[in-house]
Scaffold this motif. Structure first.
Motif, PDB file in Angstrom:
ATOM      1  N   VAL A  10      -9.183  37.695 -17.411  1.00  0.00           N
ATOM      2  CA  VAL A  10      -9.015  39.075 -16.940  1.00  0.00           C
ATOM      3  C   VAL A  10      -8.094  39.850 -17.879  1.00  0.00           C
ATOM      4  O   VAL A  10      -7.468  39.270 -18.764  1.00  0.00           O
ATOM      5  N   GLU A  11      -7.988  41.155 -17.651  1.00  0.00           N
ATOM      6  CA  GLU A  11      -7.217  42.010 -18.554  1.00  0.00           C
ATOM      7  C   GLU A  11      -5.700  41.792 -18.470  1.00  0.00           C
ATOM      8  O   GLU A  11      -5.007  41.803 -19.476  1.00  0.00           O
ATOM      9  N   GLY A  12      -5.158  41.682 -17.260  1.00  0.00           N
ATOM     10  CA  GLY A  12      -3.701  41.612 -17.151  1.00  0.00           C
ATOM     11  C   GLY A  12      -3.234  40.989 -15.849  1.00  0.00           C
ATOM     12  O   GLY A  12      -4.040  40.493 -15.046  1.00  0.00           O
ATOM     13  N   GLY A  40      -4.704  42.848 -22.045  1.00  0.00           N
ATOM     14  CA  GLY A  40      -5.436  44.052 -22.420  1.00  0.00           C
ATOM     15  C   GLY A  40      -6.896  43.828 -22.747  1.00  0.00           C
ATOM     16  O   GLY A  40      -7.301  42.734 -23.126  1.00  0.00           O
ATOM     17  N   VAL A  41      -7.651  44.921 -22.591  1.00  0.00           N
ATOM     18  CA  VAL A  41      -9.098  44.830 -22.785  1.00  0.00           C
ATOM     19  C   VAL A  41      -9.444  44.571 -24.252  1.00  0.00           C
ATOM     20  O   VAL A  41     -10.493  44.003 -24.555  1.00  0.00           O
ATOM     21  N   LYS A  46     -12.609  40.390 -27.885  1.00  0.00           N
ATOM     22  CA  LYS A  46     -12.666  39.459 -29.018  1.00  0.00           C
ATOM     23  C   LYS A  46     -13.302  38.152 -28.540  1.00  0.00           C
ATOM     24  O   LYS A  46     -12.664  37.339 -27.880  1.00  0.00           O
ATOM     25  N   ALA A  47     -14.555  37.999 -28.889  1.00  0.00           N
ATOM     26  CA  ALA A  47     -15.339  36.872 -28.363  1.00  0.00           C
ATOM     27  C   ALA A  47     -14.700  35.519 -28.682  1.00  0.00           C
ATOM     28  O   ALA A  47     -14.713  34.612 -27.844  1.00  0.00           O
ATOM     29  N   LYS A  48     -14.118  35.395 -29.873  1.00  0.00           N
ATOM     30  CA  LYS A  48     -13.524  34.102 -30.244  1.00  0.00           C
ATOM     31  C   LYS A  48     -12.374  33.746 -29.309  1.00  0.00           C
ATOM     32  O   LYS A  48     -12.239  32.610 -28.862  1.00  0.00           O
ATOM     33  N   LYS A  49     -11.538  34.748 -28.995  1.00  0.00           N
ATOM     34  CA  LYS A  49     -10.423  34.494 -28.078  1.00  0.00           C
ATOM     35  C   LYS A  49     -10.939  34.150 -26.688  1.00  0.00           C
ATOM     36  O   LYS A  49     -10.441  33.243 -26.026  1.00  0.00           O
ATOM     37  N   ARG A  74     -13.716  42.485 -16.714  1.00  0.00           N
ATOM     38  CA  ARG A  74     -12.994  43.596 -17.348  1.00  0.00           C
ATOM     39  C   ARG A  74     -13.438  44.918 -16.740  1.00  0.00           C
ATOM     40  O   ARG A  74     -14.427  44.982 -16.020  1.00  0.00           O
ATOM     41  N   ASP A  75     -12.671  45.961 -17.022  1.00  0.00           N
ATOM     42  CA  ASP A  75     -13.044  47.307 -16.607  1.00  0.00           C
ATOM     43  C   ASP A  75     -14.072  47.868 -17.589  1.00  0.00           C
ATOM     44  O   ASP A  75     -13.999  47.592 -18.789  1.00  0.00           O
TER      45      ASP A  75
END
Length: 197
Positions: A10-12, A40-41, A46-49, A74-75
């Motif tokens: 998730v974002e945060g 953060g979004v 970042k697909a690798k992360k 994500r939003d």
């Protein structure tokens, strides 16, 4: 197969707290939820992360194996949710993970805070618990709200409450899922992704 464990990216921190509450309510039973807030979004794009965070769930069960399923949430931030889901899902490579019930990507229409605005009774229960002011009902199509996070912050501020992880978590805990489904039909898509194998 019964779902007993789930990993969420998730974002945060606020997203983590809210999604934990909502997913637990959807199952209405105990489920182990592990979360990876990504700060953060941008990091979620970042697909690798994201693949790295998802791989960390593949050895997180009690037996050292994968959790039952994983969700990347994500939003949409005003963009087309379906396009975001397709793009991110393709770049992550959803079929490359060991989760018995797979991985799903979900982009919330606008922002997660839309869902926290949906149930006026839940907002007022929290305000009452915190000795805050009454919160008037929000009319109209709540999912059309363009800046729900800003609106939630204003509403909570007027009620004398802070917008923070604890308050958002309590609102999510108090939300009536039937009200949420009614006012935010897109929530049912999220719910189905949580439930579907």
């Amino acid at each position: 197969m019964k779902i007993e464990s789930c990993g969420i990216v998730v974002e945060g921190d606020i997203d983590e707290a809210v999604y934990r509450e909502l997913i637990a309510k959807i199952f209405s039973s105990e489920i182990k939820i592990l979360a990876r807030p990504t700060a953060g979004v941008r990091n979620l794009n970042k697909a690798k992360k994201v693949r790295g965070w998802l791989h960390s769930f593949e050895h997180a069960s009690r037996t050292g194996g994968p959790l039952d399923k994983a969700l990347v949430i994500r939003d949409a931030d005003g963009k087309d949710p379906k396009a975001i889901e397709n793009d991110l899902g393709t770049r992550i490579g959803l079929g490359k993970f060991a989760f018995p019930l797979g991985v799903a990507v979900h982009a919330v229409r606008e922002e997660m805070e839309t869902w926290l605005l949906a149930d006026n009774a839940a907002l007022n229960r929290i305000s009452k618990m915190e000795n805050g002011n009454p919160i008037p009902p929000l009319g109209g199509h709540i999912e059309d709200e363009r800046k729900p996070k800003e609106r939630l912050q204003r509403i909570l501020g007027k009620a004398g409450l802070n917008y923070n992880t604890a308050t958002c978590c309590r609102i999510a805990r108090e939300i009536d899922l039937n009200v949420l489904r009614q006012r935010c039909p897109s929530f049912t898509v999220f719910e189905q992704k949580v439930l579907d194998p």
